[in-house]
Design a protein around this motif. Structure first.
Motif, short mmCIF file in Angstrom:
data_model
loop_
_atom_site.label_atom_id
_atom_site.label_comp_id
_atom_site.label_asym_id
_atom_site.label_seq_id
_atom_site.Cartn_x
_atom_site.Cartn_y
_atom_site.Cartn_z
N LYS A 64 4.02 3.27 3.34
CA LYS A 64 5.29 3.52 4.00
C LYS A 64 5.92 4.82 3.48
N GLU A 65 5.82 5.07 2.19
CA GLU A 65 6.35 6.32 1.61
C GLU A 65 5.61 7.53 2.18
N ALA A 66 4.31 7.37 2.38
CA ALA A 66 3.52 8.46 2.97
C ALA A 66 3.94 8.69 4.42
N LEU A 67 4.26 7.61 5.13
CA LEU A 67 4.70 7.75 6.52
C LEU A 67 6.03 8.50 6.61
N GLU A 68 6.90 8.30 5.63
CA GLU A 68 8.21 8.94 5.64
C GLU A 68 8.10 10.47 5.60
N LYS A 69 6.97 10.95 5.12
CA LYS A 69 6.77 12.40 5.04
C LYS A 69 6.29 12.99 6.36
N VAL A 70 5.94 12.14 7.29
CA VAL A 70 5.47 12.60 8.60
C VAL A 70 6.68 12.77 9.51
N GLU A 71 6.83 13.99 10.05
CA GLU A 71 7.97 14.28 10.91
C GLU A 71 7.93 13.43 12.17
N GLY A 72 9.09 12.85 12.49
CA GLY A 72 9.22 12.04 13.71
C GLY A 72 8.93 10.56 13.48
N ILE A 73 8.48 10.18 12.31
CA ILE A 73 8.20 8.76 12.01
C ILE A 73 9.40 8.18 11.26
N ASP A 74 9.91 7.07 11.78
CA ASP A 74 11.06 6.40 11.15
C ASP A 74 10.58 5.07 10.58
N THR A 75 10.76 4.88 9.30
CA THR A 75 10.32 3.63 8.66
C THR A 75 11.50 2.74 8.28
N THR A 76 12.69 3.06 8.74
CA THR A 76 13.87 2.29 8.32
C THR A 76 14.20 1.12 9.24
N CYS A 77 13.53 1.03 10.40
CA CYS A 77 13.91 -0.02 11.35
C CYS A 77 13.49 -1.41 10.86
N GLY A 78 12.35 -1.54 10.19
CA GLY A 78 11.91 -2.78 9.57
C GLY A 78 11.99 -4.01 10.46
N TRP A 79 11.15 -4.04 11.49
CA TRP A 79 11.12 -5.18 12.39
C TRP A 79 10.96 -6.47 11.60
N TYR A 80 11.51 -7.54 12.15
CA TYR A 80 11.44 -8.84 11.48
C TYR A 80 10.00 -9.28 11.24
N THR A 81 9.12 -8.90 12.15
CA THR A 81 7.72 -9.30 12.02
C THR A 81 6.87 -8.25 11.33
N SER A 82 7.49 -7.25 10.74
CA SER A 82 6.72 -6.20 10.08
C SER A 82 6.08 -6.71 8.78
N LEU A 83 5.06 -6.00 8.35
CA LEU A 83 4.38 -6.36 7.10
C LEU A 83 5.36 -6.33 5.93
N THR A 84 6.20 -5.32 5.88
CA THR A 84 7.16 -5.19 4.79
C THR A 84 8.09 -6.40 4.72
N THR A 85 8.57 -6.83 5.86
CA THR A 85 9.45 -8.00 5.90
C THR A 85 8.71 -9.25 5.49
N LYS A 86 7.50 -9.44 5.98
CA LYS A 86 6.71 -10.62 5.62
C LYS A 86 6.42 -10.64 4.13
N LEU A 87 6.07 -9.49 3.58
CA LEU A 87 5.80 -9.44 2.13
C LEU A 87 7.06 -9.70 1.32
N SER A 88 8.20 -9.24 1.81
CA SER A 88 9.44 -9.45 1.05
C SER A 88 9.82 -10.93 1.03
N ASP A 89 9.40 -11.71 2.06
CA ASP A 89 9.62 -13.16 2.04
C ASP A 89 8.89 -13.81 0.88
N LEU A 90 7.84 -13.18 0.41
CA LEU A 90 7.02 -13.72 -0.67
C LEU A 90 7.17 -12.90 -1.95
N SER A 91 8.32 -12.30 -2.13
CA SER A 91 8.50 -11.39 -3.25
C SER A 91 8.83 -12.07 -4.57
N ASP A 92 9.05 -13.39 -4.55
CA ASP A 92 9.30 -14.07 -5.82
C ASP A 92 8.52 -15.39 -5.86
#
Length: 158
Positions: A64-92
């Motif tokens: 995701k950090e690498a994607l942020e460096k690509v112009e025109g790519i937005d990684t802040t929307c964080g869909w509910y079904t995104s990998l980042t959101t799913k992983l954060s459900d299991l963060s503890d």
């Protein structure tokens, strides 16, 4: 002391007896669950899943950090079904444990017997106190009721 006061005292004793059974049951249940969890290797599984999820989270965040460096790519929307959101459900570990515990139902004889013993004991307490209270209420006076309770081995507050 009046018969009514004796009945109130008996009702309080009944409540105390039930509370003691609940404490004993909770202690026995806790010991059962600890033994079961050890036998099923639940804590080891939680630790291993947590380690793997943490690794996956690290990989996803690097990507995701690498994607942020690509112009025109937005990684802040964080869909509910995104990998980042799913992983954060299991963060503890508590969430991981909760999800692992949903993978099975404990229908063992040991747990069923423990629950049945609790229910039976509470029913017996209820039945015994109903009988004793009924007997106290039917006594001629408080003095005979106190004598009756003393024969049962109870020390009444006077």
């Amino acid at each position: 002391m009046t018969k009514r006061q004796l009945v109130k005292w008996l009702e309080a004793k009944q409540s105390d007896a039930k509370a003691e059974v609940e404490i004993q049951y909770a202690t026995a249940e806790k010991a059962y669950f600890a033994q079961r969890d050890e036998a099923l290797k639940i804590n080891e599984t939680v630790d291993e899943v947590f380690r793997l999820i943490s690794e996956a989270d690290t990989v996803a965040n690097r990507w995701k950090e690498a994607l942020e460096k690509v112009e025109g790519i937005d990684t802040t929307c964080g869909w509910y079904t995104s990998l980042t959101t799913k992983l954060s459900d299991l963060s503890d570990k508590e969430n991981i444990r909760m999800y692992i515990m949903k993978d099975f139902t404990d229908g063992t004889d040991a747990l069923r017997q423990l629950k049945a013993k609790r229910s039976e004991t509470l029913r017996e307490i209820e039945k015994n106190y109903i009988n004793v209270i009924a007997n106290v209420e039917s006594m001629k006076n408080a003095k005979t009721a106190v004598e009756y309770l003393e024969k049962l081995g109870s020390t009444c507050p006077l």
